[in-house]
Scaffold this motif. Structure first.
Motif, short mmCIF file in Angstrom:
data_model
loop_
_atom_site.label_atom_id
_atom_site.label_comp_id
_atom_site.label_asym_id
_atom_site.label_seq_id
_atom_site.Cartn_x
_atom_site.Cartn_y
_atom_site.Cartn_z
N VAL A 127 11.77 -30.73 -26.14
CA VAL A 127 10.85 -29.91 -26.58
C VAL A 127 10.89 -28.76 -25.75
CG1 VAL A 127 8.32 -29.60 -26.45
CG2 VAL A 127 9.41 -31.66 -27.72
N GLY A 373 1.01 -30.31 -19.53
CA GLY A 373 -0.14 -29.49 -18.94
C GLY A 373 -0.72 -29.78 -17.72
N ILE A 377 -5.38 -27.46 -16.05
CA ILE A 377 -5.61 -27.01 -17.32
C ILE A 377 -6.39 -28.02 -18.30
CG2 ILE A 377 -4.07 -26.37 -19.56
CD1 ILE A 377 -4.02 -24.48 -16.92
C1 LIG Z 1 9.18 -33.60 -14.92
C2 LIG Z 1 8.63 -32.61 -16.03
C3 LIG Z 1 9.02 -32.38 -17.16
C4 LIG Z 1 8.71 -31.30 -17.94
N1 LIG Z 1 9.20 -31.47 -19.42
C5 LIG Z 1 8.91 -30.42 -20.13
C6 LIG Z 1 9.49 -30.42 -21.49
O1 LIG Z 1 10.03 -31.44 -21.82
N2 LIG Z 1 9.39 -29.15 -22.23
C7 LIG Z 1 8.46 -28.22 -21.74
O2 LIG Z 1 8.37 -27.19 -22.39
N3 LIG Z 1 7.62 -28.22 -20.49
C8 LIG Z 1 8.23 -29.46 -19.62
N4 LIG Z 1 7.55 -29.24 -18.41
C9 LIG Z 1 6.70 -28.16 -17.99
C10 LIG Z 1 5.32 -28.30 -17.80
O3 LIG Z 1 4.79 -28.34 -18.90
C11 LIG Z 1 5.00 -27.30 -16.95
O4 LIG Z 1 5.53 -27.37 -15.46
C12 LIG Z 1 3.36 -27.23 -16.72
O5 LIG Z 1 2.89 -26.64 -18.06
C13 LIG Z 1 2.77 -26.22 -15.61
O6 LIG Z 1 3.48 -25.13 -15.64
P1 LIG Z 1 4.36 -24.35 -14.32
O7 LIG Z 1 5.33 -25.39 -13.90
O8 LIG Z 1 5.10 -23.06 -14.63
O9 LIG Z 1 3.23 -24.05 -13.42
P2 LIG Z 1 2.23 -22.88 -13.28
O10 LIG Z 1 1.49 -22.57 -14.64
O11 LIG Z 1 2.80 -21.81 -12.63
O12 LIG Z 1 1.01 -23.49 -12.54
C14 LIG Z 1 1.08 -23.50 -11.04
C15 LIG Z 1 -0.39 -24.28 -10.44
O13 LIG Z 1 -1.24 -23.39 -10.93
C16 LIG Z 1 -2.33 -23.97 -11.95
N5 LIG Z 1 -3.07 -23.19 -12.70
C17 LIG Z 1 -2.42 -22.27 -13.54
N6 LIG Z 1 -2.81 -21.77 -14.51
C18 LIG Z 1 -4.31 -22.23 -14.06
C19 LIG Z 1 -5.68 -21.61 -14.54
N7 LIG Z 1 -5.75 -20.95 -15.67
N8 LIG Z 1 -6.60 -22.25 -14.01
C20 LIG Z 1 -6.61 -23.11 -13.04
N9 LIG Z 1 -5.37 -23.56 -12.53
C21 LIG Z 1 -4.16 -23.12 -13.04
C22 LIG Z 1 -1.62 -25.16 -12.49
O14 LIG Z 1 -2.26 -26.31 -12.97
C23 LIG Z 1 -0.53 -25.68 -11.43
O15 LIG Z 1 -1.28 -26.47 -10.48
C24 LIG Z 1 7.87 -30.42 -17.58
C25 LIG Z 1 7.40 -30.42 -16.47
C26 LIG Z 1 7.81 -31.55 -15.40
C27 LIG Z 1 7.55 -31.55 -14.10
#
Ligand SMILES: Cc1cc2nc3c(=O)[nH]c(=O)nc-3n(C[C@H](O)[C@H](O)[C@H](O)COP(=O)(O)OP(=O)(O)OC[C@H]3O[C@@H](n4cnc5c(N)ncnc54)[C@H](O)[C@@H]3O)c2cc1C
Length: 393
Positions: A127, A373, A377
């Motif tokens: 995904v 998420g 979120i």
């Molecule tokens: C092991 C693993 C597997 C994954 N597998 C997939 C996959 O298969 N496919 C895929 O598409 N993605 C995948 N992901 C990605 C995952 O969905 C994202 O890491 C997640 O959505 C957070 O995005 P980010 O890492 O860019 O952090 P950011 O969005 O940069 O967030 C950083 C911090 O800020 C907080 N934050 C951000 N926006 C807000 C807001 N509006 N209000 C309050 N707090 C906020 C977040 O909660 C977090 O603590 C995976 C992640 C991991 C760790």
């Protein structure tokens, strides 16, 4: 509200349990992989999924016209939790997320091509939503999909694509309409994972899993592999995430770890004093056991009830994911406190209490409050959609 299974549900639960005991295979079922047991990422694990397909247990809640049995989602829940309890691969992305989204929004061609393969366990998916600048803010995806004759040309990058290194097909969000608002400019595509122009680079994580970054260079996708309507990608992705938040985050590993911690506390000593006599330890364990029971109630009736009828449940999914993934980390965190310094010895070492199971589980659960998420979120969704609080509250 009755939290117990009905006699028919219990009969099915017993049947699944017996089948799993009879089909136990240590190569396929490995508790040390923690939640990543859910992936069918080896030939043995794919064979296991085919056995589940032969039993007719994949897609039980799907409509009959697409090969399902149209039975309540609670049966799928019973199956998935039993698989997870035995550390076996689970119904995962195909049956639980992509199949259900295709049934709601896919063209007849995509339904005909993919739904039978999913039900026969012939296909694994990855995904692709997240990118370097699109994680929590999934609507900010920048992977470019340019219209060309009879299809689309994709260029850019995805991050954190778990399963890309073994999957057959890629479920990918891309920006097809850069002039529209960020939510309305996204579309969803299906792409063979071995497509020329896709480059996959592995990224091992703190847990037991490997995820990947994927680079796109002139990846051509024919028009038929656009999922649903152009520009509706964000809506489909939001629905798919609602499904992911309970399908991919099972409760059984938390129950297993809680049971393990209780057994440890019953027999272990610290500085010559039985751990079970320590007032703080007793209070911590009582709280964890109570919260585990609450999580079970949330999942069995709350999420399953909301999920029946085919509409993805937004608020219950977020509540469930937030509660269970933070509880999951809390169980491991408290376990490391209770086991003391030896609890931090790396998993597998003889000196480690319970062979370091909690050290390994602690690292594995760190990813749970991020993937699908993050907790913040989920809190935003609950605050805004459930409580009606304003966006910038
Ligand atoms: C092991 C693993 C597997 C994954 N597998 C997939 C996959 O298969 N496919 C895929 O598409 N993605 C995948 N992901 C990605 C995952 O969905 C994202 O890491 C997640 O959505 C957070 O995005 P980010 O890492 O860019 O952090 P950011 O969005 O940069 O967030 C950083 C911090 O800020 C907080 N934050 C951000 N926006 C807000 C807001 N509006 N209000 C309050 N707090 C906020 C977040 O909660 C977090 O603590 C995976 C992640 C991991 C760790």
């Amino acid at each position: 509200m009755d939290f117990d299974f009905s006699p028919e549900e219990q009969k099915f639960a017993d049947e699944v349990e017996q089948w799993l005991v009879e089909n136990h295979d240590p190569v396929v079922m490995d508790h040390h992989r923690e939640n990543f047991t859910q992936l069918a990422d080896t030939p043995e694990r794919r064979d296991f999924m085919r056995k589940l397909a032969d039993k007719g247990w994949l897609g039980m809640s799907w409509p009959k016209e697409y090969g399902g049995q149209e039975i309540e989602g609670v049966y799928e829940y019973i199956l998935n939790e039993a698989l997870s309890r035995h550390a076996a691969p689970q119904i995962g992305k195909g049956v639980g997320i992509i199949g259900k989204t295709l049934i709601r929004h896919g063209s007849e061609k995509l339904k005909k091509e993919f739904l039978p393969k999913i039900l026969n366990a012939e296909v694994e998916f990855a995904v692709g939503y997240s990118e370097p600048n699109a994680g929590s803010d999934a609507a900010n995806m920048q992977l470019k999909a340019e219209k060309v004759p009879s299809g689309w040309n994709l260029n850019g990058q995805k991050m954190w694509t778990t399963s890309a290194h073994f999957a057959d097909w890629y479920w990918v969000g891309a920006r097809t309409d850069p002039d529209k608002s960020k939510h309305d400019g996204l579309s969803l595509f299906l792409i063979p994972m071995d497509h020329p122009g896709l480059e996959i680079q592995s990224m091992p994580t703190i847990g037991k899993d490997t995820t990947n970054q994927v680079f796109f260079e002139d990846v051509f996708v024919p028009d038929e592999y656009l999922v649903g309507k152009r520009g509706s990608g964000f809506q489909y992705i939001a629905e798919a995430l609602d499904l992911e938040r309970f399908t991919m985050f099972t409760l059984s590993p938390i129950v297993n770890r809680t049971d393990l911690l209780v057994e440890y506390a019953k027999s272990a000593t610290r500085d010559g004093i039985p751990v079970k006599e320590d007032r703080d330890t007793r209070r911590i364990i009582a709280n964890i056991v109570t919260d585990t029971a609450v999580a079970k109630g949330l999942s069995t009736r709350f999420v399953c009830a909301a999920a029946s009828g085919g509409k993805p449940p937004t608020i219950p999914s977020s509540q469930y994911k937030l509660f269970t993934t933070t509880l999951s980390q809390r169980v491991c965190n408290e376990a490391l406190d209770i086991t003391g310094m030896p609890g931090t010895i790396r998993e597998g070492q003889e000196e480690a209490p319970l062979l370091g199971r909690f050290e390994g589980a602690y690292r594995a659960t760190m990813n749970e409050t991020v993937g699908g998420g993050g907790s913040e979120i989920q809190k935003n969704i609950i605050a805004r959609r459930h409580l009606g609080l304003p966006k910038n509250f």
